[in-house]
Design an enzyme around this catalytic site. Sequence first.
Site, PDB file in Angstrom:
ATOM      1  N   HIS A  12       0.808  -1.331  -0.132  1.00 23.32           N
ATOM      2  CA  HIS A  12      -0.027  -0.161  -0.028  1.00 23.32           C
ATOM      3  C   HIS A  12       0.966   1.256  -0.125  1.00 23.32           C
ATOM      4  CE1 HIS A  12       0.914  -0.005   4.159  1.00 23.32           C
ATOM      5  NE2 HIS A  12       0.623   1.165   4.279  1.00 23.32           N
TER       6      HIS A  12
HETATM    7  C1  UD1 Z   1      -2.394   5.535   5.745  1.00 20.67           C
HETATM    8  C2  UD1 Z   1      -0.912   6.052   6.261  1.00 20.67           C
HETATM    9  C3  UD1 Z   1      -0.132   5.101   6.434  1.00 20.67           C
HETATM   10  C4  UD1 Z   1      -0.580   3.636   6.894  1.00 20.67           C
HETATM   11  C5  UD1 Z   1      -1.655   3.228   6.052  1.00 20.67           C
HETATM   12  C6  UD1 Z   1      -2.548   2.009   6.806  1.00 20.67           C
HETATM   13  C7  UD1 Z   1      -0.836   8.378   6.165  1.00 20.67           C
HETATM   14  C8  UD1 Z   1      -0.067   9.463   5.525  1.00 20.67           C
HETATM   15  N1  UD1 Z   1      -0.662   7.180   5.697  1.00 20.67           N
HETATM   16  O1  UD1 Z   1      -2.119   5.279   4.291  1.00 20.67           O
HETATM   17  O2  UD1 Z   1       1.045   5.421   7.083  1.00 20.67           O
HETATM   18  O3  UD1 Z   1       0.350   2.739   6.632  1.00 20.67           O
HETATM   19  O4  UD1 Z   1      -2.807   4.310   6.407  1.00 20.67           O
HETATM   20  O5  UD1 Z   1      -3.543   1.541   5.903  1.00 20.67           O
HETATM   21  O6  UD1 Z   1      -1.544   8.755   7.199  1.00 20.67           O
HETATM   22  N2  UD1 Z   1      -9.449   4.634   1.649  1.00 20.67           N
HETATM   23  C9  UD1 Z   1     -10.444   3.951   1.669  1.00 20.67           C
HETATM   24  N3  UD1 Z   1     -11.272   3.574   2.793  1.00 20.67           N
HETATM   25  C10 UD1 Z   1     -10.883   4.020   3.906  1.00 20.67           C
HETATM   26  C11 UD1 Z   1      -9.601   4.493   4.009  1.00 20.67           C
HETATM   27  C12 UD1 Z   1      -8.676   4.921   2.950  1.00 20.67           C
HETATM   28  O7  UD1 Z   1     -11.366   3.515   0.616  1.00 20.67           O
HETATM   29  O8  UD1 Z   1     -11.249   3.449   5.027  1.00 20.67           O
HETATM   30  C13 UD1 Z   1      -8.902   4.785   0.276  1.00 20.67           C
HETATM   31  C14 UD1 Z   1      -9.115   6.314  -0.126  1.00 20.67           C
HETATM   32  O9  UD1 Z   1      -9.055   6.424  -1.521  1.00 20.67           O
HETATM   33  C15 UD1 Z   1      -7.851   7.105   0.282  1.00 20.67           C
HETATM   34  C16 UD1 Z   1      -6.864   6.130   0.149  1.00 20.67           C
HETATM   35  O10 UD1 Z   1      -7.610   4.835   0.470  1.00 20.67           O
HETATM   36  O11 UD1 Z   1      -7.595   8.345  -0.493  1.00 20.67           O
HETATM   37  C17 UD1 Z   1      -5.468   6.323   1.056  1.00 20.67           C
HETATM   38  O12 UD1 Z   1      -5.940   6.508   2.471  1.00 20.67           O
HETATM   39  P1  UD1 Z   1      -5.092   7.566   3.392  1.00 20.67           P
HETATM   40  O13 UD1 Z   1      -5.763   7.534   4.681  1.00 20.67           O
HETATM   41  O14 UD1 Z   1      -5.012   9.024   2.748  1.00 20.67           O
HETATM   42  O15 UD1 Z   1      -3.906   6.658   3.468  1.00 20.67           O
HETATM   43  P2  UD1 Z   1      -3.545   5.333   3.381  1.00 20.67           P
HETATM   44  O16 UD1 Z   1      -2.805   4.962   1.987  1.00 20.67           O
HETATM   45  O17 UD1 Z   1      -4.620   4.280   3.886  1.00 20.67           O
END
Ligand code: UD1
Length: 364
Positions: A205
């Site tokens: 991820h």
């Molecule tokens: C975040 C953390 C990362 C951690 C990871 C664990 C930051 C900068 N990154 O990354 O350190 O390792 O979480 O998972 O804080 N999304 C969904 N559903 C959700 C959450 C996210 O569909 O419940 C999708 C959305 O499209 C979103 C993307 O995942 O834009 C990324 O989510 P985000 O929280 O921005 O970062 P992660 O890649 O999950």
Amino acid sequence: MKILNVVGARPNFMKVAPLMAAYETCPTIQPVLVHTGQHYDERMSDLFFRQLGIPQPDLNLGVGSASHAVQTADIMKAFEPVVLDQHPDAVLVVGDVNSTIACGLVAVKLGVRLVHVEAGLRSFDRAMPEEINRLLTDAISDLLFCTEQSGVDNLLREGIPDERIFLVGNVMIDTLLRNKAKADASNILDELNLTTGEYAVLTLHRPSNVDDPSVLGRLLNALEVIQKDLPIIFPIHPRTRKNLSRLGLDQRVKAMSNLRLIDPMGYLDFLKLTSSAKLVLTDSGGIQEETTILRVPCLTLRENTERPITAEVGSNRVVGTDPAKILGAYREVVSGRWRRPQVPPLWDGAAGQRIVKILCETLA
Ligand code: UD1
């Protein structure tokens, strides 16, 4: 003494669970749990609260996904009134996600003491968003709790006074040890028709791996070879699933009949899945630590790790994204040439209790 405990994203939940349990041993602390809502899908959030017995958050800020700047700013805007309203004696943040730095910054600007659990880890790679979050959070924290000696050394080198730093062990491992027996009872292997030791687990991820088509393509080259002789189970992060289709790589993935994409899993099923695997391939931080305790070989698909102890004494090897290196390490695992890992000091299931004891003594 009131402590606001902040969680936001999936890996935070396993870290706060043992703290919420340990607070019960210190009646002078009144813990309040705040969820920023950074992760919000049932399988990325609520499922973990239920399985780990974490109390429902007292407050959910419902912030959700956005760019780094917008997400961090939204969390700050939503958290500031909470701190003003609650008048906590301290704010405790865990890990290195955007919720960690956003709430940390709000706390110190309002003159509230900041506690960072999992402090001092450094990948020395400033292109990694979490590295920025770690550096900044540690720079403004009053009490810093470390999982491994490298964290203590990094903080001292950065000029943090010795008396603020505590080597306490690993709260994520507290959660693993507490839930291992429950996880052993999971029937996920039957559900997926798998045999112990005869499959690999993959998680991916990190933006550096899944946002860049050339890197993701290179990783697929290695996976293509491995899946020919070992099924690979791939619980896929929402970010990665979206990117596979955005980058036009989903057909290539579909063509690999033994690379099995499944939805993100709950904690217990995932623990059972990894603990029974032949090996794990990952770019996660926490999974490098969990596989060390589980004694399962781990190939870290990154150029560096902020958790060096897992590679020094544990079952982890940092192999990068070059298919030749990944396949070389994979062949060592299948031929049985892999170090028998040791347990890092203090990864014994009692880190949460140590932290709460120190909080009880120092914040009072
Ligand atoms: C975040 C953390 C990362 C951690 C990871 C664990 C930051 C900068 N990154 O990354 O350190 O390792 O979480 O998972 O804080 N999304 C969904 N559903 C959700 C959450 C996210 O569909 O419940 C999708 C959305 O499209 C979103 C993307 O995942 O834009 C990324 O989510 P985000 O929280 O921005 O970062 P992660 O890649 O999950």
